[in-house]
Design an enzyme around this catalytic site. Structure first.
Site, mmCIF file in Angstrom:
data_model
loop_
_atom_site.group_PDB
_atom_site.id
_atom_site.type_symbol
_atom_site.label_atom_id
_atom_site.label_comp_id
_atom_site.label_asym_id
_atom_site.label_seq_id
_atom_site.Cartn_x
_atom_site.Cartn_y
_atom_site.Cartn_z
ATOM 1 N N ARG A 144 -7.144 10.564 -7.411
ATOM 2 C CA ARG A 144 -7.711 10.726 -5.988
ATOM 3 C C ARG A 144 -6.784 10.617 -4.876
ATOM 4 O O ARG A 144 -5.868 10.012 -5.074
ATOM 5 C CB ARG A 144 -8.723 9.379 -5.666
ATOM 6 C CG ARG A 144 -9.895 9.353 -6.422
ATOM 7 C CD ARG A 144 -10.925 10.116 -6.283
ATOM 8 N NE ARG A 144 -12.133 10.052 -7.195
ATOM 9 C CZ ARG A 144 -12.065 10.614 -8.501
ATOM 10 N NH1 ARG A 144 -11.172 11.549 -8.827
ATOM 11 N NH2 ARG A 144 -13.291 10.443 -9.197
ATOM 12 N N GLU A 154 -2.322 9.490 2.567
ATOM 13 C CA GLU A 154 -2.357 10.724 1.859
ATOM 14 C C GLU A 154 -0.861 10.758 1.156
ATOM 15 O O GLU A 154 -0.176 10.201 1.480
ATOM 16 C CB GLU A 154 -2.331 11.751 2.851
ATOM 17 C CG GLU A 154 -2.845 12.946 2.457
ATOM 18 C CD GLU A 154 -2.869 13.904 3.774
ATOM 19 O OE1 GLU A 154 -2.900 13.387 4.927
ATOM 20 O OE2 GLU A 154 -3.328 15.212 3.364
ATOM 21 N N ASN A 155 -1.021 11.620 0.026
ATOM 22 C CA ASN A 155 0.308 11.719 -0.873
ATOM 23 C C ASN A 155 0.834 10.598 -1.171
ATOM 24 O O ASN A 155 2.191 10.661 -1.482
ATOM 25 C CB ASN A 155 1.400 12.687 0.227
ATOM 26 C CG ASN A 155 0.687 14.042 0.550
ATOM 27 O OD1 ASN A 155 0.147 14.627 -0.460
ATOM 28 N ND2 ASN A 155 1.116 14.425 1.968
ATOM 29 N N ARG A 156 0.283 9.362 -1.541
ATOM 30 C CA ARG A 156 0.618 8.309 -1.937
ATOM 31 C C ARG A 156 1.698 7.705 -1.111
ATOM 32 O O ARG A 156 2.427 6.882 -1.561
ATOM 33 C CB ARG A 156 1.337 8.453 -3.596
ATOM 34 C CG ARG A 156 0.316 9.173 -4.544
ATOM 35 C CD ARG A 156 -0.726 8.285 -4.785
ATOM 36 N NE ARG A 156 -1.368 8.335 -5.914
ATOM 37 C CZ ARG A 156 -2.709 9.038 -6.053
ATOM 38 N NH1 ARG A 156 -2.975 9.494 -4.708
ATOM 39 N NH2 ARG A 156 -3.367 9.266 -6.867
ATOM 40 N N LEU A 157 1.596 8.103 0.327
ATOM 41 C CA LEU A 157 2.542 7.435 1.166
ATOM 42 C C LEU A 157 1.862 6.120 1.814
ATOM 43 O O LEU A 157 1.397 6.413 3.024
ATOM 44 C CB LEU A 157 2.956 8.427 2.199
ATOM 45 C CG LEU A 157 4.473 8.470 2.726
ATOM 46 C CD1 LEU A 157 5.359 8.454 1.444
ATOM 47 C CD2 LEU A 157 4.910 9.866 3.607
#
Ligand SMILES: Cc1cc2nc3c(=O)[nH]c(=O)nc-3n(C[C@H](O)[C@H](O)[C@H](O)COP(=O)(O)O)c2cc1C
Length: 211
Positions: A9, A188-191
């Protein structure tokens, strides 16, 4: 077969910035807890409690947060349970809230101490009679022969204590006084955003951690 890849996700719900958060982690905790309540999460006060045994074995279980006061997080349990025995040997512990629908977790570390007998009495008195009887009857974490044996213990406690079930000495609260509290917000983007508050002689210091 589970398709693990289909579970991926993106986390898009919110951000967590130093500018928007209080220097006091308890304020931020209260703010997030209110979000969890408003979002109608199931059991928003459920948290994992991790303890470590005398022989260094960690273990975790869910308990319910019953208050935040006197600088700590309070829950109630059986002092003779497995966790109670762990805590008697080692007061270091950790709490974890997983508010997954909000893409948030809160990690708390610190030391546990029992709440006062008066506080435990006051909380015990608010519990429904059946829960008070069960707290008296159940040798939490001990082995029972079968369901019938457990119910027999309950029935005996009903006969012995009836309507006046008072708090047994082996049941009560603990308060975790935190030395560290980390707030994690999925991004977002695992950041992801991670803000950690650490207790220092100068008060709470705050830092951002890499995700
Ligand atoms: C949703 C939920 C809430 C729970 N709340 C408590 C609680 O507040 N206190 C408690 O002693 N156990 C609670 N339990 C049970 C514990 O997870 C655990 O089974 C029990 O405390 C025995 O743990 P121990 O053998 O490690 O001492 C809860 C379990 C769940 C799933």
């Amino acid at each position: 077969m589970v398709n693990w890849n289909s579970l991926r996700r993106e986390y898009m719900r919110a951000g967590l910035s130093e500018a928007d958060t209080d220097a006091d982690p308890f304020k931020l905790f209260e703010h997030w807890f209110n979000h969890a309540l408003a979002a109608d999460l199931p059991l928003p006060n459920a948290m994992a409690l991790s303890t470590v045994s005398r022989d260094q074995q960690p273990s975790s279980r869910i308990v319910l947060l019953k208050g935040v006061d006197h600088g700590g997080f309070v829950f109630y349990t059986n002092y003779q349970s497995r966790k109670g025995r762990d805590i008697a040997a080692n007061t270091n512990a950790a709490l974890l809230f997983a508010w997954l629908a909000l893409e948030r977790q809160v990690r708390i570390e610190g030391r546990l101490s029992p709440v006062s007998a008066a506080e435990s009495d006051a909380y015990f008195a608010t519990r429904p009679l059946g829960s008070r009887i069960a707290a008296i009857a159940s040798p939490q974490s001990g082995i029972v022969a079968d369901r019938q044996a457990l119910e027999a213990l309950y029935d005996q406690a009903v006969l012995a204590h009836g309507e006046t079930a008072r708090r047994p000495a082996h049941w009560g609260g603990y308060r975790l006084l935190p030395t560290e509290i980390e707030f994690w917000q999925g991004r977002e983007n695992r950041l992801h955003d991670r803000l950690v508050y650490r207790q220092t002689p100068q008060g709470w210091m705050r830092a951002r951690l890499a995700p």
